[in-house]
Design an enzyme around this catalytic site. Structure first.
Site, PDB file in Angstrom:
ATOM      1  N   ASP A  47       0.174  -2.049   2.126  1.00 33.07           N
ATOM      2  CA  ASP A  47      -0.268  -0.379   1.628  1.00 33.07           C
ATOM      3  C   ASP A  47       1.028   0.459   1.432  1.00 33.07           C
ATOM      4  O   ASP A  47       1.733   0.659   2.269  1.00 33.07           O
ATOM      5  CB  ASP A  47      -1.414  -0.703   0.732  1.00 33.07           C
ATOM      6  CG  ASP A  47      -2.612  -1.395   0.129  1.00 33.07           C
ATOM      7  OD1 ASP A  47      -2.291  -2.294   0.792  1.00 33.07           O
ATOM      8  OD2 ASP A  47      -3.463  -0.882   0.880  1.00 33.07           O
ATOM      9  N   HIS A 196      -0.729  -1.232   6.565  1.00 27.85           N
ATOM     10  CA  HIS A 196       0.357  -0.423   5.894  1.00 27.85           C
ATOM     11  C   HIS A 196       1.503  -0.517   6.885  1.00 27.85           C
ATOM     12  O   HIS A 196       2.266  -0.469   7.853  1.00 27.85           O
ATOM     13  CB  HIS A 196      -0.282   0.751   6.003  1.00 27.85           C
ATOM     14  CG  HIS A 196      -1.450   1.091   5.102  1.00 27.85           C
ATOM     15  ND1 HIS A 196      -2.765   1.008   6.055  1.00 27.85           N
ATOM     16  CD2 HIS A 196      -2.178   1.158   4.593  1.00 27.85           C
ATOM     17  CE1 HIS A 196      -4.197   1.103   5.406  1.00 27.85           C
ATOM     18  NE2 HIS A 196      -3.266   1.677   3.533  1.00 27.85           N
TER      19      HIS A 196
END
Length: 237
Positions: A47, A196
């Protein structure tokens, strides 16, 4: 005459057998999805990017012949259209993570929709398409958020393995905590993994440890769409 009709029916039957069926999306819109449905698959998702570390992550995924899903943000996507193209060219899935990473339940209908359509306006020029899969920031939803996603034809992806890598950005913590969380939740049956690609230690250390474990378990690291049984044509609008 009867011979002619027989030929016509034969031709129609042959055409019915060879004409591809229209696309049927297997994954429902506006429902929170946390698990892969295709056996022996795992979906590594990243993300908040693209970032300066994303090229290194793409190189790593290539070395392991692994595919992943990238849930991207507006400004990051606008600044890195080439990385969006590279993701798709290399078989990865580009998903939506809203434009501003705002908590969607804090917004009204129009605000939620704007977060998605503004991001589409950034991604579409780079890829020629916009994502049909999204992940809500902080994994937060409510019924209004899900209604907007149904109206906009989005599949809503959460996670069943949360590495919490954003809390563990040093050489020891990324392994002792984040990788251990990955192992524990994998053992519990999780298979959609949240990490991430904006964090150095995630890319420099955690990602490869996860890929090594995936291979050791005989799992296939693939995209969210693929692990849910959706072909690539269904990943985008």
């Amino acid at each position: 005459m009867f011979a002619t009709l027989a030929l016509v029916f034969t031709a129609l039957a042959s055409n019915a057998l060879t004409t591809p069926l229209p696309l049927v999306r297997r994954v429902p819109t506006g429902q929170v999805i946390t698990q892969c449905t295709t056996p022996n698959t795992i979906a590594l998702t990243f993300d908040d990017g693209p970032s300066e570390y994303t090229p290194q992550l793409l190189d790593l995924l290539s070395r392991y012949s692994a595919r992943a899903t990238f849930f991207v943000l507006g400004d990051a996507a606008a600044q890195n259209p080439g990385l969006l193209q590279r993701m798709r060219d290399e078989g990865h899935q580009v998903g939506a993570h809203t434009y501003d990473h705002v908590s969607l339940p804090s917004l009204g209908y129009d605000g939620i929709a704007s977060q998605m359509t503004r991001l589409e306006e950034v991604i579409r020029p780079a890829l020629g398409v916009a994502p049909a899969y999204m992940r809500p920031p902080y994994l937060e939803t409510n019924e209004l958020v899900l209604q907007v996603m149904r109206d906009l034809d989005y599949r809503v992806i959460s996670a069943s393995v949360d590495t919490k890598d954003y809390e563990n950005q040093d050489a020891d913590a990324i392994i002792n905590t984040s990788f251990q969380l990955f192992l524990d939740q994998l053992d519990a049956g999780g298979n959609i993994v949240l990490a991430h690609d904006i964090h150095y230690w995630t890319v420099a250390s955690l990602a490869e440890r996860m890929l090594q474990e995936v291979n050791a378990r005989g799992l296939i690291a693939t995209t969210v769409g693929d692990c849910l049984g959706d072909g690539e044509i269904a990943w985008y609008h």
